[in-house]
Design a protein around this motif. Sequence first.
Motif, mmCIF file in Angstrom:
data_model
loop_
_atom_site.group_PDB
_atom_site.id
_atom_site.type_symbol
_atom_site.label_atom_id
_atom_site.label_comp_id
_atom_site.label_asym_id
_atom_site.label_seq_id
_atom_site.Cartn_x
_atom_site.Cartn_y
_atom_site.Cartn_z
ATOM 1 N N UNK A 65 0.819 -1.214 0.000
ATOM 2 C CA UNK A 65 0.000 0.000 0.000
ATOM 3 C C UNK A 65 0.852 1.264 0.000
ATOM 4 N N UNK A 66 0.209 2.341 -0.391
ATOM 5 C CA UNK A 66 0.794 3.679 -0.303
ATOM 6 C C UNK A 66 -0.149 4.523 0.529
ATOM 7 N N UNK A 67 0.396 5.250 1.482
ATOM 8 C CA UNK A 67 -0.398 6.091 2.366
ATOM 9 C C UNK A 67 -0.208 7.540 1.923
ATOM 10 N N UNK A 68 -1.320 8.250 1.741
ATOM 11 C CA UNK A 68 -1.275 9.651 1.338
ATOM 12 C C UNK A 68 -1.710 10.508 2.515
ATOM 13 N N UNK A 69 -0.910 11.495 2.842
ATOM 14 C CA UNK A 69 -1.198 12.406 3.949
ATOM 15 C C UNK A 69 -1.259 13.830 3.421
ATOM 16 N N UNK A 70 -1.934 14.661 4.172
ATOM 17 C CA UNK A 70 -2.022 16.070 3.818
ATOM 18 C C UNK A 70 -1.088 16.852 4.721
ATOM 19 N N UNK A 71 -0.461 17.857 4.162
ATOM 20 C CA UNK A 71 0.314 18.818 4.945
ATOM 21 C C UNK A 71 0.158 20.175 4.271
ATOM 22 N N UNK A 72 0.457 21.257 4.961
ATOM 23 C CA UNK A 72 0.345 22.588 4.342
ATOM 24 C C UNK A 72 1.230 22.728 3.099
ATOM 25 N N UNK A 73 2.293 21.953 3.030
ATOM 26 C CA UNK A 73 3.199 22.022 1.874
ATOM 27 C C UNK A 73 2.700 21.183 0.699
ATOM 28 N N UNK A 74 1.699 20.382 0.902
ATOM 29 C CA UNK A 74 1.149 19.534 -0.162
ATOM 30 C C UNK A 74 0.989 18.105 0.319
ATOM 31 N N UNK A 75 0.483 17.271 -0.550
ATOM 32 C CA UNK A 75 0.252 15.877 -0.203
ATOM 33 C C UNK A 75 1.571 15.115 -0.140
ATOM 34 N N UNK A 76 1.624 14.178 0.776
ATOM 35 C CA UNK A 76 2.822 13.389 0.981
ATOM 36 C C UNK A 76 2.464 11.921 0.818
ATOM 37 N N UNK A 77 3.207 11.195 -0.014
ATOM 38 C CA UNK A 77 2.987 9.765 -0.211
ATOM 39 C C UNK A 77 4.116 8.997 0.468
ATOM 40 N N UNK A 78 3.740 8.005 1.269
ATOM 41 C CA UNK A 78 4.728 7.148 1.924
ATOM 42 C C UNK A 78 4.318 5.694 1.751
ATOM 43 N N UNK A 79 5.283 4.800 1.892
ATOM 44 C CA UNK A 79 4.965 3.381 1.817
ATOM 45 C C UNK A 79 4.089 3.003 2.996
ATOM 46 N N UNK A 80 3.143 2.098 2.739
ATOM 47 C CA UNK A 80 2.235 1.639 3.787
ATOM 48 C C UNK A 80 2.835 0.488 4.552
ATOM 49 N N UNK A 81 2.116 -0.078 5.456
ATOM 50 C CA UNK A 81 0.737 0.263 5.789
ATOM 51 C C UNK A 81 0.643 1.449 6.741
ATOM 52 N N UNK A 82 -0.562 1.981 6.851
ATOM 53 C CA UNK A 82 -0.804 3.131 7.706
ATOM 54 C C UNK A 82 -0.657 2.753 9.175
ATOM 55 N N UNK A 83 -1.341 1.681 9.583
ATOM 56 C CA UNK A 83 -1.342 1.289 10.988
ATOM 57 C C UNK A 83 -0.042 0.583 11.354
ATOM 58 N N UNK A 84 0.486 0.929 12.493
ATOM 59 C CA UNK A 84 1.705 0.283 12.990
ATOM 60 C C UNK A 84 1.323 -0.874 13.914
ATOM 61 N N UNK A 85 0.414 -1.710 13.466
ATOM 62 C CA UNK A 85 -0.027 -2.858 14.240
ATOM 63 C C UNK A 85 0.192 -4.121 13.428
ATOM 64 N N UNK A 86 0.123 -5.252 14.086
ATOM 65 C CA UNK A 86 0.281 -6.518 13.377
ATOM 66 C C UNK A 86 -0.945 -6.833 12.543
#
Length: 130
Positions: A65-86
């Motif tokens: 997955x790819x996680x997309x976040x919002x910030x004032x500087x623009x959208x940020x894409x990071x490798x997933x997963x979003x949750x840091x759980x098993x």
Amino acid sequence: MKYVILIHSNPDPWGHPTSRFTAEGRALSEEQQAQDDSAFEALLEEISASGELVTAEALADPASSTVYSWSPEGHLATDGPFAETKEQLAGFFLLDCATRQRAEEIAAQFAGPGSHVELRPAMWAGGDDQ
């Protein structure tokens, strides 16, 4: 009313049906796995025939997955997963049931070895979220 059944699991390796890839699922006998498969197929046939099953999807490995976040500087894409759980979201079923009680009856049957099931009413714009 529409309800979503969310399947949360931690298979290792990731695969479907997820119960086959959990420690709890691997501990079951082949006979028990066959019985569980048969019961699940019967449930799917029942809710398909009744019109209660709207759609369903199994989800790929959370590592893909790819996680997309919002910030004032623009959208940020990071490798997933979003949750840091098993446990991760493994799939979902969208139901259209006459009552919450019926949705609960169906959802209870989706809990498998090594997984947890969440039942949540779907909420459409302007609709109730009871």
